[in-house]
Design an enzyme around this catalytic site. Structure first.
Site, PDB file in Angstrom:
ATOM      1  N   HIS A 307       0.915  -0.790  -0.466  1.00  0.00           N
ATOM      2  CA  HIS A 307      -0.233  -0.201   0.032  1.00  0.00           C
ATOM      3  C   HIS A 307       0.755   1.655   0.066  1.00  0.00           C
ATOM      4  O   HIS A 307       2.224   1.389   0.446  1.00  0.00           O
ATOM      5  CB  HIS A 307      -0.742   0.150   0.927  1.00  0.00           C
ATOM      6  CG  HIS A 307      -1.974   1.282   0.941  1.00  0.00           C
ATOM      7  ND1 HIS A 307      -2.189   2.097   1.165  1.00  0.00           N
ATOM      8  CD2 HIS A 307      -3.487   0.741   0.895  1.00  0.00           C
ATOM      9  CE1 HIS A 307      -3.398   2.198   1.474  1.00  0.00           C
ATOM     10  NE2 HIS A 307      -4.236   1.670   0.573  1.00  0.00           N
ATOM     11  N   ASP A 364      -8.353  -4.348  -0.144  1.00  0.00           N
ATOM     12  CA  ASP A 364      -8.034  -5.716  -1.293  1.00  0.00           C
ATOM     13  C   ASP A 364      -8.398  -7.298  -0.845  1.00  0.00           C
ATOM     14  O   ASP A 364      -8.602  -8.461  -1.504  1.00  0.00           O
ATOM     15  CB  ASP A 364      -8.415  -5.494  -2.612  1.00  0.00           C
ATOM     16  CG  ASP A 364      -8.474  -3.412  -2.415  1.00  0.00           C
ATOM     17  OD1 ASP A 364     -10.131  -4.089  -2.298  1.00  0.00           O
ATOM     18  OD2 ASP A 364      -8.291  -2.789  -3.651  1.00  0.00           O
TER      19      ASP A 364
HETATM   20  N1  CMC Z   1       3.867  -8.086  -5.421  1.00  0.00           N
HETATM   21  C1  CMC Z   1       5.345  -8.185  -5.327  1.00  0.00           C
HETATM   22  N2  CMC Z   1       5.952  -6.766  -4.786  1.00  0.00           N
HETATM   23  C2  CMC Z   1       5.985  -5.299  -4.114  1.00  0.00           C
HETATM   24  C3  CMC Z   1       3.752  -5.341  -4.632  1.00  0.00           C
HETATM   25  C4  CMC Z   1       3.084  -6.565  -4.314  1.00  0.00           C
HETATM   26  N3  CMC Z   1       1.913  -6.660  -4.313  1.00  0.00           N
HETATM   27  N4  CMC Z   1       4.197  -3.722  -4.097  1.00  0.00           N
HETATM   28  C5  CMC Z   1       4.696  -3.474  -3.656  1.00  0.00           C
HETATM   29  N5  CMC Z   1       6.029  -3.950  -4.245  1.00  0.00           N
HETATM   30  C6  CMC Z   1       7.796  -3.975  -4.077  1.00  0.00           C
HETATM   31  C7  CMC Z   1       7.978  -3.238  -5.688  1.00  0.00           C
HETATM   32  O1  CMC Z   1       8.532  -3.382  -6.747  1.00  0.00           O
HETATM   33  C8  CMC Z   1       9.008  -2.696  -4.836  1.00  0.00           C
HETATM   34  O2  CMC Z   1      10.232  -2.908  -5.036  1.00  0.00           O
HETATM   35  P1  CMC Z   1      11.369  -2.382  -5.343  1.00  0.00           P
HETATM   36  O3  CMC Z   1      11.943  -1.223  -4.075  1.00  0.00           O
HETATM   37  O4  CMC Z   1      12.196  -3.081  -5.090  1.00  0.00           O
HETATM   38  O5  CMC Z   1      10.981  -2.007  -7.057  1.00  0.00           O
HETATM   39  C9  CMC Z   1       8.612  -2.059  -3.615  1.00  0.00           C
HETATM   40  O6  CMC Z   1       7.906  -2.775  -3.025  1.00  0.00           O
HETATM   41  C10 CMC Z   1       7.860  -0.833  -3.418  1.00  0.00           C
HETATM   42  O7  CMC Z   1       6.860  -0.754  -4.536  1.00  0.00           O
HETATM   43  P2  CMC Z   1       6.069   0.223  -5.371  1.00  0.00           P
HETATM   44  O8  CMC Z   1       5.354   0.274  -6.380  1.00  0.00           O
HETATM   45  O9  CMC Z   1       7.017   1.664  -5.686  1.00  0.00           O
HETATM   46  O10 CMC Z   1       5.085   1.465  -4.171  1.00  0.00           O
HETATM   47  P3  CMC Z   1       3.758   2.452  -4.694  1.00  0.00           P
HETATM   48  O11 CMC Z   1       3.267   2.944  -3.471  1.00  0.00           O
HETATM   49  O12 CMC Z   1       4.377   3.156  -5.945  1.00  0.00           O
HETATM   50  O13 CMC Z   1       2.476   1.437  -4.765  1.00  0.00           O
HETATM   51  C11 CMC Z   1       0.613  -0.486  -4.489  1.00  0.00           C
HETATM   52  C12 CMC Z   1       1.658   0.392  -3.900  1.00  0.00           C
HETATM   53  C13 CMC Z   1      -0.470  -0.890  -4.199  1.00  0.00           C
HETATM   54  C14 CMC Z   1       0.119   0.145  -5.926  1.00  0.00           C
HETATM   55  C15 CMC Z   1       2.044  -1.835  -4.968  1.00  0.00           C
HETATM   56  O14 CMC Z   1       1.704  -1.902  -3.403  1.00  0.00           O
HETATM   57  C16 CMC Z   1       0.600  -1.942  -5.880  1.00  0.00           C
HETATM   58  O15 CMC Z   1       0.912  -2.892  -6.719  1.00  0.00           O
HETATM   59  N6  CMC Z   1       0.100  -3.650  -5.088  1.00  0.00           N
HETATM   60  C17 CMC Z   1      -0.963  -4.764  -5.727  1.00  0.00           C
HETATM   61  C18 CMC Z   1      -2.034  -3.807  -6.668  1.00  0.00           C
HETATM   62  C19 CMC Z   1      -3.278  -3.494  -5.074  1.00  0.00           C
HETATM   63  O16 CMC Z   1      -3.198  -4.604  -4.414  1.00  0.00           O
HETATM   64  N7  CMC Z   1      -3.788  -3.053  -5.256  1.00  0.00           N
HETATM   65  C20 CMC Z   1      -4.637  -2.183  -3.998  1.00  0.00           C
HETATM   66  C21 CMC Z   1      -3.894  -1.088  -3.011  1.00  0.00           C
HETATM   67  S1  CMC Z   1      -5.567  -0.760  -1.459  1.00  0.00           S
HETATM   68  C22 CMC Z   1      -6.775  -0.206  -2.696  1.00  0.00           C
HETATM   69  C23 CMC Z   1      -7.187   1.280  -2.808  1.00  0.00           C
HETATM   70  O17 CMC Z   1      -7.140   1.797  -1.705  1.00  0.00           O
HETATM   71  O18 CMC Z   1      -5.664   1.185  -3.609  1.00  0.00           O
END
Ligand code: CMC
Length: 428
Positions: A307, A364
């Site tokens: 998140h 989710d």
């Molecule tokens: N599986 C594997 N790796 C992950 C995941 C995941 N679900 N989420 C983040 N990472 C890794 C990402 O690859 C990165 O690694 P590194 O530092 O080595 O490059 C690190 O963790 C930080 O991730 P980020 O993408 O920079 O973080 P963000 O804050 O931009 O993204 C997120 C947050 C929710 C989009 C992401 O965690 C994600 O894609 N999760 C899966 C989709 C999901 O469940 N979304 C629902 C969110 S809750 C409902 C809502 O309110 O929207």
């Protein structure tokens, strides 16, 4: 005593005011930075940028705190109901008995949708994803209520748009499902409460006497409360930015629905169930999928994990996980993907990759399992999220308008070509 931070650049020092929120959150107010220094800030994905000050929702991602208007999500989910929470979020206080009764009465009076909306619905192919249909039909409400096009009209008129959109959302949401399965739509039954009415419009077939199961409508109430607002997330920021151009409430919410649809945001609930089913069909080897999620050459992510703001736990996920066990028990449903989900969570919580990056189950991860137990089809999961998030979008839009916030218009750092002369097509 005002606080300042200092920024030194190009031989000069600039004083940047520090703004403090009611929970002692601190922010640098850089609104005059460009005028003073020529500098702008750069922050992809707004990871470190506050776009507004808001009195609606407080969230502490490190401590796993979520409060609407000061009330904790745990207490509201336990004791309140969705419409009461909607009132709280939109108008700022819990309603008195009289205010609540009037609010429910107003909403109940406006549940019908103009018959011509149905003609628009009929124009969609039956396989259309319900989120696309929902976004279109909510946007189309401006055509039926053109007075909403000018959101600077009287507070009463704005309030009428608020009541209408809250009232019509369940009707339109249920109709997007009926369209998908090619069945005739059901009309609202105003003898029922908000959630039961929605369930009846979803599931009743003409020849049956449909009775809502209170376990199902209670669970739905709880899920909607948990989704009701989440401060400046992707869809809410979209609603505020679209509304900041003085676009109507309907068109702003329609844009929010489109933003919510993506799998990194609200669409994750559908993606989670599809992922869990995929793992089950593949033999249930959770470690294999964990390894895929960690492999930087593999685009697969563990859906429902991670998140932007929660870096310890998502308080909504905690409540939902408990509710999932409870609802499945009460309904006598055994869903093997619940076991896969729990297994996956257990492995992930011990895994260095997930621990280092502070990746925990989000709202989710378990919500889809409850929706499924309630009989809600997968394609409708994100529509359920949209129904829940509606009070938040409304409140944020209203707050932005009442604060007379300026049009949302970020800047950029240009990294393209420098000026060059035009070359005639024959000479290229
Ligand atoms: N599986 C594997 N790796 C992950 C995941 C995941 N679900 N989420 C983040 N990472 C890794 C990402 O690859 C990165 O690694 P590194 O530092 O080595 O490059 C690190 O963790 C930080 O991730 P980020 O993408 O920079 O973080 P963000 O804050 O931009 O993204 C997120 C947050 C929710 C989009 C992401 O965690 C994600 O894609 N999760 C899966 C989709 C999901 O469940 N979304 C629902 C969110 S809750 C409902 C809502 O309110 O929207």
């Amino acid at each position: 005593m005002s606080e300042f931070a200092e920024l030194s650049f190009g031989g000069k020092t600039y004083q940047i005011p520090v703004v403090t929120g009611t929970e002692n959150e601190k922010a640098l107010d850089i609104s005059k930075l460009r005028a003073q220094s020529g500098l702008i800030t750069l922050d992809y994905g707004f990871k470190n940028t506050g776009s507004t000050s808001s009195a609606i929702t407080f969230l502490d991602g490190e401590k796993g705190i979520l409060r609407y208007r000061g009330y904790s999500i745990e207490e509201l989910a336990e004791n309140s109901n969705f419409l009461e929470v909607a009132y709280l979020i939109i108008y700022g206080e819990l309603p008195t008995k009289q205010e609540f009764d009037q609010f429910v009465k107003d909403i109940t009076m406006h549940t019908m949708v103009h018959e011509e909306v149905k003609s628009i619905l009929d124009g969609f192919p039956s396989k259309a994803h319900p989120m696309g249909v929902l976004s279109s039909l909510i946007g189309a409400l401006t055509a039926f209520y053109p007075e909403a096009l000018d959101p600077s009209r009287s507070a009463d008129e704005v309030n009428m748009s608020i009541i209408r959109i809250l009232a019509k959302m369940p009707t339109i949401a249920a109709w997007t499902y009926k369209n998908e399965i090619g069945h005739p739509v059901n009309y609202p039954d105003n003898s029922l409460d908000y959630c039961s009415n929605f369930l009846k419009m979803m599931f009743a077939v003409p020849s049956d006497k449909y009775e809502t199961d209170p376990v199902v409508s209670d669970a739905l109430n709880k899920l909607l409360i948990l989704h009701a607002d989440h401060e400046q997330n992707c869809s809410t920021s979209t609603v505020r930015v679209v509304g900041s151009s003085h676009s109507s409430l309907y068109s702003s919410v329609s844009a929010g629905i489109s933003a919510l649809w993506g799998p990194l945001h609200g669409g994750a609930n559908q993606a989670v169930i599809e992922m869990l089913e995929g793992i089950k069909a593949d033999g249930g080897d959770t470690q294999k999928w964990m390894d895929k999620a960690k492999d930087k050459n593999d685009p697969f992510r563990l859906m429902g994990f991670g998140h932007r703001v929660y870096k310890n736990f998502d308080p909504r996920a905690k409540i939902i996980k408990k509710a999932a066990d409870n609802v499945l028990n009460k309904l006598g449903v055994h869903d093997p993907v619940l076991e896969i989900a729990k297994g996956l969570e257990e492995v992930a919580l011990k895994d260095d990759y997930f621990v280092e990056r502070k990746l925990y189950p989000n709202v989710d991860f378990y919500s889809g399992i409850i929706y499924r137990a309630l009989g809600i089809p997968t394609q409708m999961f994100t529509v359920m999220f949209a129904m829940g998030r509606l009070p938040g979008w409304i409140a944020q839009w209203k707050e932005m308008r009442e604060n007379n916030e300026p049009i949302g218009r970020p800047r950029q750092v240009y990294v393209g070509k420098n000026h060059r002369p035009y070359v005639n097509i024959e000479n290229r």
